[in-house]
Design an enzyme around this catalytic site. Structure first.
Site, PDB file in Angstrom:
ATOM      1  N   TYR A   5       0.873  -1.192   0.000  1.00  0.00           N
ATOM      2  CA  TYR A   5       0.024   0.062   0.100  1.00  0.00           C
ATOM      3  C   TYR A   5       1.010   1.211   0.039  1.00  0.00           C
ATOM      4  O   TYR A   5       0.725   2.069   0.951  1.00  0.00           O
ATOM      5  CB  TYR A   5      -0.848  -0.182   1.348  1.00  0.00           C
TER       6      TYR A   5
ATOM      7  N   HIS B 200      -2.687   7.366  -3.131  1.00  0.00           N
ATOM      8  CA  HIS B 200      -3.789   6.403  -3.267  1.00  0.00           C
ATOM      9  C   HIS B 200      -4.183   6.178  -1.640  1.00  0.00           C
ATOM     10  O   HIS B 200      -5.566   6.365  -1.546  1.00  0.00           O
ATOM     11  CB  HIS B 200      -3.345   5.131  -3.567  1.00  0.00           C
TER      12      HIS B 200
ATOM     13  N   ARG C 152     -13.057   8.189   5.731  1.00  0.00           N
ATOM     14  CA  ARG C 152     -12.743   8.630   7.055  1.00  0.00           C
ATOM     15  C   ARG C 152     -12.049  10.167   7.026  1.00  0.00           C
ATOM     16  O   ARG C 152     -10.944  10.655   6.866  1.00  0.00           O
ATOM     17  CB  ARG C 152     -11.376   7.736   7.724  1.00  0.00           C
TER      18      ARG C 152
ATOM     19  N   GLU D 283      -6.565  -2.045 -10.432  1.00  0.00           N
ATOM     20  CA  GLU D 283      -5.678  -1.346  -9.716  1.00  0.00           C
ATOM     21  C   GLU D 283      -4.391  -1.215 -10.281  1.00  0.00           C
ATOM     22  O   GLU D 283      -3.752  -2.388 -10.734  1.00  0.00           O
ATOM     23  CB  GLU D 283      -5.613  -2.040  -8.341  1.00  0.00           C
TER      24      GLU D 283
ATOM     25  N   LYS E 151     -10.779  -9.838  -3.555  1.00  0.00           N
ATOM     26  CA  LYS E 151      -9.458  -9.762  -4.554  1.00  0.00           C
ATOM     27  C   LYS E 151      -8.850 -11.056  -5.017  1.00  0.00           C
ATOM     28  O   LYS E 151      -7.830 -11.118  -5.620  1.00  0.00           O
ATOM     29  CB  LYS E 151      -8.596  -9.021  -3.764  1.00  0.00           C
TER      30      LYS E 151
END
Length: 412
Positions: free
Chosen positions: A125, A130, A139, A194, A248
């Site tokens: 990540y 992103h 959030r 992605e 996924k």
């Protein structure tokens, strides 16, 4: 500048500076090759003409249907193979030229195959743009979790469903949440791509022995384009508390040609400054990325392709070396053929978002595909095309294409 006797089209991804490895077949079995321009160098055939005399074991690894054993011989070997072919392409009297009709096969006449036997796959990540964009969707007051700038966050993915470019992707079924009711079991209505890169591990590490960040890049053989297909509505329901699972695991795609680590070195650029400074085991100096342009196109059925994303891998917050150092800090061992993906690569603007979740603000704002077509998420028979290349003056190195078309869900 290197000059090849073989005509290579201007702007070709597969220039003489690239020579990526892949697995291909024609009317003969799958075997290893190097891509050059619009051709494939047949490595077993070149071996038979004694081009790789320093490595008698080369013939066996060239005939394997995956690159793992070739990669396992080390970067010295793969570098020798590339340099031998590179020199032969610049020598008008070389064996490669004399027997070119036998040793060079048109790319249009071959089928490319999954280049690797992937034992393990980890998805990181690593793009701050992103992570912040996705965090802000769910959030707004606290987009990044407290741990994000202290370590490369990741999860272990499913290796068995990683397939090569051109493999269709079936729309998956799964559980999706309903307001004030039990979940529904239905095909996903929020299928997404992605845009990622994946680093191909080139040598084993020892179980119980962390890989120091300063040595981490020694474990990388090369890089491929990566598409981590995602079902966002299924993901929203299942990801807490342990992260994504069936949303996924149904498909990921990689490009067929593995661009070597050595070929990419001329495109190194400094990575973004990290603040706060990470813990010492992650504190590489210097921290480097690649100036690597990336695009995503979507081609609806019977319509033209439209470009939905243009971004660059140079902005990645966490580098490949830091990914490896963190992955192995517990003593977890790496194996040849493992893939360590970057996670979605995005920039700051909407046109730089590496997935539809970001580009459409979670489906609230459709993107325009031309011809009056718009998309919130992918529809049946859409084809996703990911491309990437590096350019430094006259030197260009590209990855080819990573394609995958969405097929309708099977009736259950």
């Amino acid at each position: 500048m290197l000059q090849s006797w073989l005509p290579v089209p201007s702007g070709s991804d597969f220039s003489i500076y690239n020579l990526p490895f892949g697995i291909f077949s024609d009317d003969r079995p799958a075997r290893a090759g190097l891509a050059i321009g619009e051709w494939v160098v047949d490595l077993p055939a070149t071996y038979a003409l004694n081009l790789f005399s320093r490595y008698p074991e080369a013939g066996g690894v060239f005939r394997k249907p995956v690159l793992n054993d070739l990669i396992g011989l080390g970067r010295e070997f793969s570098g020798y193979v590339r340099k031998t072919i590179q020199d032969a392409l610049c020598d008008g009297d070389s064996i490669l030229k004399r027997y070119s009709e036998h040793l060079l096969i048109p790319l249009k006449d071959v089928q490319t195959h999954m280049p690797l036997r992937v034992g393990n796959y980890t998805d990181f990540y690593s793009s701050e743009e992103h992570a912040f964009s996705v965090g802000r969707l769910f959030r707004p007051e606290n987009p990044l979790f407290p741990n994000w700038k202290h370590m490369p966050v990741a999860y272990h993915g499913r290796a068995s469903s990683i397939t090569v470019s051109g493999t269709p992707v079936r729309r998956p079924w799964g559980q999706t949440a309903q307001t004030g009711a039990n979940p529904l079991f239905q095909p996903t209505n929020a299928l997404d791509y992605e845009l990622e890169l994946a680093f191909v591990i080139g040598k084993d590490s020892s179980c119980g022995q962390p890989v120091p960040v300063a040595e981490a890049e020694d474990y990388i053989f090369g890089v491929v384009l990566f598409n981590d297909w995602s079902a966002r509505d299924i993901q929203r329901w299942e990801y807490q508390p342990l992260g994504p699972f069936t949303s996924k695991n149904f498909a990921s795609g990689i490009s067929p040609w593995v661009v070597t680590w050595e070929a990419l070195q001329v495109f190194r650029v400094p990575a973004p400054v990290q603040s706060p400074m990470p813990l010492p085991y992650l504190a590489a100096a210097p921290r480097m990325n690649f100036d690597l342009s990336l695009t995503v196109g979507v081609k609806p059925e019977n319509h033209r392709e439209c470009t939905l994303c243009e971004t660059n891998a140079k902005h990645l917050y966490w580098t490949a070396a830091q990914q490896i150092a963190h992955h192995t800090v517990t003593g977890c061992n790496l194996q040849v053929g493992d893939l360590l993906a970057t996670g979605t690569i995005s920039g700051t603007g909407l046109a730089q978002k590496g997935c539809l979740l970001e580009a459409t603000l979670n489906g609230k704002q459709p993107v325009q595909c031309g011809d009056g077509i718009e998309r919130r998420f992918l529809e049946d028979y859409d084809e996703v095309i990911i491309r990437g290349f590096c350019q430094n003056g006259d030197i260009r190195i590209g990855f080819g294409e990573l394609r995958g078309q969405v097929l309708p869900a099977l009736p259950l």
